[in-house]
Design a protein around this motif. Sequence first.
Motif, short mmCIF file in Angstrom:
data_model
loop_
_atom_site.label_atom_id
_atom_site.label_comp_id
_atom_site.label_asym_id
_atom_site.label_seq_id
_atom_site.Cartn_x
_atom_site.Cartn_y
_atom_site.Cartn_z
N ILE A 78 33.67 35.47 54.78
CA ILE A 78 34.15 35.46 53.40
C ILE A 78 33.79 34.14 52.72
N THR A 79 33.96 33.04 53.43
CA THR A 79 33.57 31.74 52.88
C THR A 79 32.08 31.71 52.58
N GLN A 80 31.28 32.29 53.47
CA GLN A 80 29.83 32.34 53.26
C GLN A 80 29.49 33.08 51.98
N VAL A 81 30.15 34.21 51.74
CA VAL A 81 29.91 34.98 50.52
C VAL A 81 30.26 34.15 49.28
N LEU A 82 31.42 33.53 49.30
CA LEU A 82 31.86 32.74 48.15
C LEU A 82 30.92 31.57 47.89
N VAL A 83 30.50 30.90 48.95
CA VAL A 83 29.58 29.77 48.79
C VAL A 83 28.29 30.21 48.11
N THR A 114 31.33 39.78 40.10
CA THR A 114 32.73 40.07 40.38
C THR A 114 32.86 40.63 41.79
N LEU A 115 33.63 39.91 42.62
CA LEU A 115 33.82 40.30 44.02
C LEU A 115 35.17 40.99 44.18
N PHE A 116 35.15 42.19 44.77
CA PHE A 116 36.38 42.93 45.08
C PHE A 116 36.48 43.10 46.60
N LEU A 117 37.59 42.64 47.17
CA LEU A 117 37.79 42.76 48.61
C LEU A 117 39.18 43.33 48.89
N PRO A 118 39.27 44.33 49.77
CA PRO A 118 40.60 44.86 50.13
C PRO A 118 41.34 43.87 51.02
N CYS A 119 42.66 43.84 50.91
CA CYS A 119 43.42 42.89 51.72
C CYS A 119 43.33 43.21 53.20
N ARG A 120 42.98 44.45 53.51
CA ARG A 120 42.80 44.85 54.90
C ARG A 120 41.62 45.82 54.98
N PRO A 121 40.49 45.43 55.58
CA PRO A 121 39.33 46.30 55.64
C PRO A 121 39.66 47.61 56.37
N PRO A 122 39.05 48.73 55.97
CA PRO A 122 39.30 50.00 56.66
C PRO A 122 38.98 49.94 58.15
N ILE A 177 46.39 34.47 45.80
CA ILE A 177 46.03 35.79 46.34
C ILE A 177 46.81 36.07 47.61
N GLY A 178 46.91 35.07 48.50
CA GLY A 178 47.74 35.24 49.68
C GLY A 178 46.96 35.58 50.93
N THR A 179 47.67 36.23 51.87
CA THR A 179 47.13 36.49 53.20
C THR A 179 46.27 37.76 53.19
N PHE A 180 45.14 37.65 53.89
CA PHE A 180 44.22 38.78 54.01
C PHE A 180 43.83 38.95 55.47
N ILE A 240 35.03 30.04 37.33
CA ILE A 240 35.47 30.73 38.55
C ILE A 240 36.94 31.10 38.39
N SER A 241 37.25 32.37 38.59
CA SER A 241 38.64 32.82 38.49
C SER A 241 38.95 33.75 39.66
N SER A 242 40.20 33.80 40.05
CA SER A 242 40.61 34.67 41.15
C SER A 242 42.03 35.17 40.88
N ARG A 243 42.30 36.37 41.32
CA ARG A 243 43.64 36.93 41.22
C ARG A 243 43.74 38.14 42.14
N ARG A 244 44.95 38.55 42.36
CA ARG A 244 45.18 39.71 43.22
C ARG A 244 45.49 40.90 42.32
N GLU A 245 44.83 42.01 42.60
CA GLU A 245 45.06 43.27 41.88
C GLU A 245 45.48 44.33 42.88
N GLY A 246 46.79 44.49 43.05
CA GLY A 246 47.28 45.44 44.04
C GLY A 246 46.93 44.99 45.44
N ASP A 247 46.16 45.82 46.16
CA ASP A 247 45.73 45.48 47.51
C ASP A 247 44.32 44.92 47.53
N MET A 248 43.85 44.46 46.37
CA MET A 248 42.49 43.94 46.29
C MET A 248 42.51 42.50 45.79
N ALA A 249 41.59 41.71 46.32
CA ALA A 249 41.34 40.38 45.79
C ALA A 249 40.17 40.47 44.83
N ARG A 250 40.31 39.86 43.67
CA ARG A 250 39.25 39.86 42.66
C ARG A 250 38.84 38.41 42.40
#
Length: 426
Positions: free
Chosen positions: A319-324, A415-423, A309-312, A342-352
């Motif tokens: 974020i670790t707390q949510v995943l745990v 399913t967790l969706f997070l933007p790479c940079r919060p508004p 996924i890379g840098t966020f 458990i699966s993860s990937r990057r979709e555009g500017d979102m982490a899934r």
Amino acid sequence: MPFSTQFPTDEDLETLLRRPRLVSVLGANVLNLLVIIWYWGQWRLLTGALLICAVLSLINSKVFEWMARRFGGGVAETVRVVFNAAGLVVGGTLLQWPVLVWVFLPYNVLWFTGLDAWNRWRMVFFLGLVDGVALWQGSDLQMLAAFSVLSLFAYLITEKHSAVMMGVLKQVLAQRERLRQAHRELQVMHERALDQEKLSSLGMMAAGVAHEINNPMSYVTSNVNWLLRDLRKVPQLPCSLQEYVDDVLPATLDGIRRVNAIVMDLRRFARGDSESFTEFNFDAELQSALRIAQGELSHCQVETDLQEIGTFVGRPQQITQVLVHLFINAGHAVTDTGRVIISSRREGDMARVEVRDTGVGMSSETMKRLFEPFFTTKPPGKGMGLGLAAAHGIVTSHGGRIEVESELQKGARFTLFLPCRPPSAS
């Protein structure tokens, strides 16, 4: 003050409304006494009247109560009305419908305290039978009309009073039930607040233990590294020592690195300091969360498909707390034969990040309340219902969302969706 665990039913309320019958029984006895005085010396009439009064008194007290317990209040009230109408007809026929007999007509109506749908029909039957027989036998029409109208309005007044009393009683009982429910909720919240305080103390203790472990592990890491480095400098090692250089010590260092990583994860996860938005490696936090939750996932099969996924930008500790929490919830939902995927990937500017389990699943009613604070389906001691509520708040503050799919006995998918940079970090 403790609340009673027994609440009156509608039949109990009718029992409360029938308590004034004690006064009615006293009034009936007074009327019977007047009959005795009026017909004293006319022994045939007096004997018949007393026999009728005795039978009706028995029916209105003992028989009525027995039938109410055996067949219900509605049946008992119907039988009582029929016998009282018959007794009044027999008494009127015997005594030729004097005023004392007509007085019993409205007096009997005052006893009509039943609250079922048939009560008015019982009153119509009662008045119809008595008035019909009295008319057929040539009773005084003015007397009949006067006491019938009086009886009708006596019934209507009694009915209104009974309805008002029933309404007030039900409101009081409803208020009492609400207070009882509020008392239970306060007790639960108090217990959970105590549990939360314990968790906070455990978090501080875990951070302290991790700190204490970190110091000796630093010495162990350094010493094993130096030992491996020195052994590698020796030109000719015995075969037994060469095995340590090639396999044992590298495997030991790998285990030490894993212990150090877990200790660092625990220290950071237990830290209560507020975080500011910072740049972090999402994949590293995901791996950290997996290590922390490993103990809750050890009983089941865990399958991972983690793409880079890379840098966020965000609060990595949160974020670790949510995943745990997502990983642990999935682990709690499955048995020893279950799976957590458990699966993860990057979709555009979102982490899934998708966490799927093959556990018991959830009903639609449970899913509606899933992110409510203190709502939990776990047994006591297994959870307080704060994890998912906190996770939802963290994800929302990062501009993301959590989607949930589940059916009973078919597992669940978070399913967790997070933007790479919060508004809010822009």
